[in-house]
Design a protein around this motif. Structure first.
Motif, PDB file in Angstrom:
ATOM      1  N   PRO A 227      -0.184  17.733  11.235  1.00 16.96           N
ATOM      2  CA  PRO A 227       0.475  18.520  11.902  1.00 16.96           C
ATOM      3  C   PRO A 227      -0.331  17.503  13.150  1.00 16.96           C
ATOM      4  N   ASP A 228       0.804  16.755  14.302  1.00 19.44           N
ATOM      5  CA  ASP A 228      -0.330  17.318  15.590  1.00 19.44           C
ATOM      6  C   ASP A 228       1.147  18.121  16.889  1.00 19.44           C
ATOM      7  N   PRO A 229      -0.171  18.584  16.662  1.00 20.27           N
ATOM      8  CA  PRO A 229       0.457  19.926  17.993  1.00 20.27           C
ATOM      9  C   PRO A 229       0.474  18.883  19.293  1.00 20.27           C
ATOM     10  N   ALA A 230       0.265  18.150  19.657  1.00 16.73           N
ATOM     11  CA  ALA A 230       0.871  17.466  20.979  1.00 16.73           C
ATOM     12  C   ALA A 230       2.152  16.700  20.842  1.00 16.73           C
ATOM     13  N   CYS A 231       2.732  16.364  20.103  1.00 18.23           N
ATOM     14  CA  CYS A 231       3.311  15.493  19.726  1.00 18.23           C
ATOM     15  C   CYS A 231       4.326  15.555  20.748  1.00 18.23           C
ATOM     16  N   CYS A 232       5.058  17.112  20.451  1.00 20.62           N
ATOM     17  CA  CYS A 232       6.639  17.085  21.437  1.00 20.62           C
ATOM     18  C   CYS A 232       5.974  16.342  22.290  1.00 20.62           C
ATOM     19  N   VAL A 233       5.336  16.888  23.255  1.00 20.89           N
ATOM     20  CA  VAL A 233       4.370  16.438  25.103  1.00 20.89           C
ATOM     21  C   VAL A 233       4.481  15.129  24.751  1.00 20.89           C
ATOM     22  N   VAL A 234       4.148  14.302  24.329  1.00 18.99           N
ATOM     23  CA  VAL A 234       3.496  13.223  24.146  1.00 18.99           C
ATOM     24  C   VAL A 234       5.087  12.345  23.886  1.00 18.99           C
ATOM     25  N   VAL A 235       6.012  12.706  23.095  1.00 18.47           N
ATOM     26  CA  VAL A 235       7.138  12.215  23.084  1.00 18.47           C
ATOM     27  C   VAL A 235       8.074  12.261  24.395  1.00 18.47           C
ATOM     28  N   ALA A 236       7.828  13.490  24.989  1.00 21.95           N
ATOM     29  CA  ALA A 236       8.629  14.101  26.428  1.00 21.95           C
ATOM     30  C   ALA A 236       7.691  13.518  27.662  1.00 21.95           C
ATOM     31  N   GLY A 237       6.819  12.851  27.067  1.00 26.42           N
ATOM     32  CA  GLY A 237       6.295  12.505  28.367  1.00 26.42           C
ATOM     33  C   GLY A 237       6.577  10.182  28.778  1.00 26.42           C
ATOM     34  N   LEU A 238       6.787  10.029  27.292  1.00 25.64           N
ATOM     35  CA  LEU A 238       7.027   8.710  26.945  1.00 25.64           C
ATOM     36  C   LEU A 238       8.380   8.386  27.424  1.00 25.64           C
ATOM     37  N   ALA A 239       9.235   9.704  27.147  1.00 27.44           N
ATOM     38  CA  ALA A 239      10.727   9.535  27.366  1.00 27.44           C
ATOM     39  C   ALA A 239      10.743   8.715  28.744  1.00 27.44           C
TER      40      ALA A 239
ATOM     41  N   PRO B 145       1.083  -1.368   0.117  1.00 28.25           N
ATOM     42  CA  PRO B 145      -0.652   0.233  -0.100  1.00 28.25           C
ATOM     43  C   PRO B 145       0.646   1.353   0.442  1.00 28.25           C
ATOM     44  N   ALA B 146       0.413   2.658  -0.621  1.00 25.33           N
ATOM     45  CA  ALA B 146       1.126   3.663  -0.695  1.00 25.33           C
ATOM     46  C   ALA B 146       0.985   4.417   0.759  1.00 25.33           C
ATOM     47  N   SER B 147       2.021   4.439   0.638  1.00 27.10           N
ATOM     48  CA  SER B 147       2.528   4.911   2.751  1.00 27.10           C
ATOM     49  C   SER B 147       1.552   6.569   2.462  1.00 27.10           C
ATOM     50  N   GLU B 148       0.741   6.972   3.806  1.00 28.12           N
ATOM     51  CA  GLU B 148      -0.233   8.464   3.736  1.00 28.12           C
ATOM     52  C   GLU B 148       0.774   9.213   4.392  1.00 28.12           C
ATOM     53  N   SER B 149       2.361   8.582   4.925  1.00 29.66           N
ATOM     54  CA  SER B 149       3.019  10.096   5.342  1.00 29.66           C
ATOM     55  C   SER B 149       2.692  10.834   4.686  1.00 29.66           C
ATOM     56  N   ALA B 150       2.129  12.031   5.578  1.00 33.06           N
ATOM     57  CA  ALA B 150       2.605  13.788   4.779  1.00 33.06           C
ATOM     58  C   ALA B 150       3.492  14.404   5.119  1.00 33.06           C
ATOM     59  N   GLY B 151       4.604  13.438   6.986  1.00 29.06           N
ATOM     60  CA  GLY B 151       5.265  14.785   7.397  1.00 29.06           C
ATOM     61  C   GLY B 151       5.983  14.304   8.583  1.00 29.06           C
ATOM     62  N   ARG B 152       6.849  14.974   9.413  1.00 30.83           N
ATOM     63  CA  ARG B 152       7.210  14.536  10.268  1.00 30.83           C
ATOM     64  C   ARG B 152       7.383  16.036  11.446  1.00 30.83           C
ATOM     65  N   CYS B 153       7.162  15.830  12.423  1.00 33.76           N
ATOM     66  CA  CYS B 153       8.603  16.836  13.376  1.00 33.76           C
ATOM     67  C   CYS B 153       9.367  17.373  13.513  1.00 33.76           C
ATOM     68  N   PHE B 154       9.709  18.318  12.786  1.00 31.29           N
ATOM     69  CA  PHE B 154      11.110  19.358  13.129  1.00 31.29           C
ATOM     70  C   PHE B 154      11.473  18.744  14.686  1.00 31.29           C
ATOM     71  N   ASP B 155      10.787  18.982  15.714  1.00 31.98           N
ATOM     72  CA  ASP B 155      11.712  18.906  16.869  1.00 31.98           C
ATOM     73  C   ASP B 155      11.806  17.752  17.650  1.00 31.98           C
ATOM     74  N   CYS B 156      10.287  17.321  17.513  1.00 29.68           N
ATOM     75  CA  CYS B 156      11.348  15.945  17.867  1.00 29.68           C
ATOM     76  C   CYS B 156      10.806  14.404  16.930  1.00 29.68           C
ATOM     77  N   GLY B 157      10.553  14.424  15.336  1.00 30.88           N
ATOM     78  CA  GLY B 157      10.891  13.887  15.331  1.00 30.88           C
ATOM     79  C   GLY B 157       9.326  12.782  14.689  1.00 30.88           C
ATOM     80  N   SER B 158       8.106  12.959  14.867  1.00 27.27           N
ATOM     81  CA  SER B 158       7.388  11.958  15.611  1.00 27.27           C
ATOM     82  C   SER B 158       6.944  12.671  13.886  1.00 27.27           C
TER      83      SER B 158
END
Length: 313
Positions: free
Chosen positions: A92-104, A71-84
């Motif tokens: 774009p996910d406005p909470a991605c950096c907070v999520v990544v920091a919390g999981l880390a 299947p063709a990937s639905e990828s549209a991009g990634r966050c410059f700061d956290c790489g999500s």
């Protein structure tokens, strides 16, 4: 469909009309979901796999046929700061950096419910209507993974979440190989073994091993399904076979208007071990007590404990 009290201070679901076995009662999207296994090339918001065939095959270049079937990937991009990553549908996910920091901050041994609780807090997703108290998290041994202010959310996630395996992009390639070689033939077995070897796996590995490289398994909470009560002989089954965290509730037996809709929280067949006597009921009750903190009083367990008749009747 209606929500109702279960007579024990909790919630439940009841049918407002009749259903036949196999009928779909509802399909719903998760309130909140957290990836717990699988590819890291996934959307940070909806968790769908964005894995390409190049992400999976690393011992040789993918063939033209593999690229065509995948299947063709639905990828549209990634966050410059956290790489999500994010997909075309979510953006774009406005909470991605907070999520990544919390999981880390979590221990590697943190259970899925803990990861889900961290994601729920980071996204501000309300799970207040779900059952669960801070002391439940302590009884489940989860208090060593989270701070005091996250205990209640962790308990709600532990007692109400579903494991949902999202659709694997490998399924499309498997279907293409099946059409070419036929299911169960020596030719398809050879083709799958070669693909697994090219993916850096044991050629005799199960298809789940390929899935783990390119698909995603989530822990998720659903507003309706999480209100369904348990029965060891349920009249419904929760089915997850979507590319995002969705869940389908399907009737497994005829249901009348007013009947409670029940699902099984555990793998009953595995607990029963081929028996349907008091020992099987005791094993089920022990599993439910350890993981969901209640003593099962469903008809199957009550009948099993008195040792009368077949639990399947």
């Amino acid at each position: 469909l209606s929500t109702t009290g279960d007579g024990r201070g909790g919630a439940g679901l009841a049918a407002t009309r009749e259903y036949e076995a196999g009928d779909v009662i509802f399909v719903e999207r998760a309130l909140v979901a957290a990836a717990i296994q699988g590819t890291t090339h996934r959307c940070s918001r909806c968790c769908r796999s964005l894995a390409t065939v190049d992400d999976v095959v690393d011992r040789r270049p993918p063939s033209d046929d593999e690229r065509l079937a995948w299947p063709a990937s639905e990828s549209a991009g990634r966050c410059f700061d956290c790489g999500s990553f994010y997909c075309n549908a979510c953006g774009p996910d406005p909470a991605c950096c907070v999520v990544v920091a919390g999981l880390a901050t979590l221990d590697d041994a943190a259970p899925p419910a803990v990861r889900l609780a961290v994601v729920a807090r980071a996204r501000g997703e309300a799970v207040a209507l779900c059952c669960g108290r801070p002391d439940d998290a302590r009884r489940l041994g989860l208090d060593r993974f989270v701070p005091e202010d996250l205990l209640e959310t962790t308990a709600k996630c532990a007692l109400n979440s579903f494991e949902t395996k999202l659709t694997s992009p490998f399924t499309a390639l498997y279907s293409a190989l099946s059409r070419r070689h036929g299911r169960g033939t020596p030719e398809i077995r050879a083709a799958l073994a070669e693909f697994k070897d090219a993916a850096g796996l044991d050629p005799d590995a199960s298809d789940d091993a390929v899935r783990a490289k390119c698909a995603v398994t989530c822990a998720a909470i659903f507003a309706l399904a999480s209100a369904a009560n348990h029965s060891c002989r349920p009249n419904c089954q929760a089915v997850a076979d979507f590319d995002q965290p969705h869940l389908e509730l399907r009737a497994t037996s005829p249901i009348l208007a007013g009947d409670e809709l029940t699902i099984s929280y555990i793998d009953v067949a595995r607990c029963d071990g081929g028996t349907n006597d008091a020992r099987a009921a005791a094993r089920r009750r022990a599993r439910l007590q350890a993981n969901y903190l209640f003593h099962c009083e469903c008809p199957a367990c009550r009948l099993g404990c008195v040792g009368g008749g077949s639990l399947m009747s």
